[in-house]
Design an enzyme around this catalytic site. Structure first.
Site, PDB file in Angstrom:
ATOM      1  N   ASP A 148     -24.507  68.966  91.251  1.00 21.87           N
ATOM      2  CA  ASP A 148     -24.202  68.056  92.357  1.00 21.87           C
ATOM      3  C   ASP A 148     -23.847  66.670  91.823  1.00 21.87           C
ATOM      4  O   ASP A 148     -24.231  66.316  90.700  1.00 21.87           O
ATOM      5  CB  ASP A 148     -25.415  67.912  93.288  1.00 21.87           C
ATOM      6  CG  ASP A 148     -25.797  69.226  93.939  1.00 21.87           C
ATOM      7  OD1 ASP A 148     -24.929  70.111  94.051  1.00 21.87           O
ATOM      8  OD2 ASP A 148     -26.967  69.357  94.330  1.00 21.87           O
TER       9      ASP A 148
HETATM   10  N1  URA Z   1     -29.589  72.877  92.330  1.00 23.66           N
HETATM   11  C1  URA Z   1     -29.262  71.817  93.092  1.00 23.66           C
HETATM   12  O1  URA Z   1     -29.783  71.664  94.184  1.00 23.66           O
HETATM   13  N2  URA Z   1     -28.348  70.949  92.619  1.00 23.66           N
HETATM   14  C2  URA Z   1     -27.772  71.059  91.415  1.00 23.66           C
HETATM   15  O2  URA Z   1     -26.962  70.216  91.045  1.00 23.66           O
HETATM   16  C3  URA Z   1     -28.122  72.159  90.621  1.00 23.66           C
HETATM   17  C4  URA Z   1     -29.034  73.059  91.098  1.00 23.66           C
END
Ligand code: URA
Length: 244
Positions: free
Chosen positions: A107
């Site tokens: 993310d």
């Molecule tokens: N899980 C999440 O919620 N975000 C990420 O970036 C990776 C795994």
């Protein structure tokens, strides 16, 4: 026999200059194959056997590039984006001629280990759901994480859309005030998975960093936003049990 590749393509792909610059270099006799000056970029060479030199320096052909990045917050795990910088925008000119992409997504507000490569087959293998490649995250979670959560994560958390996650290993670290530090290993990669798993447990992830993918750990000496090529040992750790 190794892969056959046009000489001008090899030279420009290895970052020696554009195709037209290479045409000039060839014309001026700056390129040799096995000790003999070659003036035509159209000649095909065997990338494994033939020794190519440019201005006297050997040109080593590498088809695939594997970079390990410590992804910072604020950049998108994609090759292009209209609004934000991408992880590919952080890569220097010397690697730009490889057609690089990130292996999976973190993310925008997640930090940590991200592999960047042009090897589509390896990417497919690392991300294939049936391979169950483990990914480990360090997280700071709002709320008190307890042994009950460890048990629930190890049985399988159900997400908001009804998806039942595979068993995940949760370890509890330091607890300060209302925040708990945890380390979580998951074996799949659903959208926002770690954040959604904690939401299902009634808690909110306030900081997330990936620290391990398969057997490869993030080298803590790589600063946020920095990257380097994987060593051979690191490549083996990343691909352990994945390629067969
Ligand atoms: N899980 C999440 O919620 N975000 C990420 O970036 C990776 C795994």
């Amino acid at each position: 026999m190794g892969e056959k590749i046009r000489l001008d393509k090899l030279l420009s792909n290895m970052g020696k200059g554009s195709r037209s610059e290479m045409k000039d270099a060839l014309r001026f006799g700056q390129v040799k194959v096995n000790g003999t000056v070659v003036r035509s970029g159209k000649d095909k060479i065997d990338a494994e056997k033939d020794l190519v030199t440019y201005r006297g320096e050997p040109v080593i052909y590498k088809k695939f590039l594997y970079l390990i990045m410590n992804k910072p917050q604020g950049v998108i795990s994609a090759t292009e984006d209209n609004h934000h910088k991408t992880v590919i925008d952080l890569i220097g000119e010397e690697y730009k001629h490889y057609e690089l992409f990130p292996v999976g997504r973190l993310d925008i507000d997640t930090e940590g280990l991200l592999i960047i490569t042009n090897d589509g087959e390896l990417t497919h293998n690392l991300l294939a759901p049936k391979k169950h490649v483990p990914k480990t995250y360090f997280a700071k979670v709002e709320g008190r994480v307890t042994d009950k959560d460890i048990a629930a994560f190890s049985k399988g958390i159900t997400l908001d859309d009804g998806y039942l996650c595979k068993p995940a290993e949760l370890e509890i670290g330091i607890q300060t005030g209302n925040t708990t530090e945890v380390v979580l290993t998951i074996h799949e990669g659903k959208f926002h998975q770690v954040k959604r798993m904690f939401e299902s447990a009634g808690k909110r992830v306030v900081y997330l960093k990936r620290i391990k993918m398969n057997a490869l750990e993030l080298d803590p000496s790589i600063a946020l936003g920095q990257y380097r090529e994987l060593t051979e040992e690191e490549f083996d750790l990343l691909t352990e049990g994945v390629l067969e």
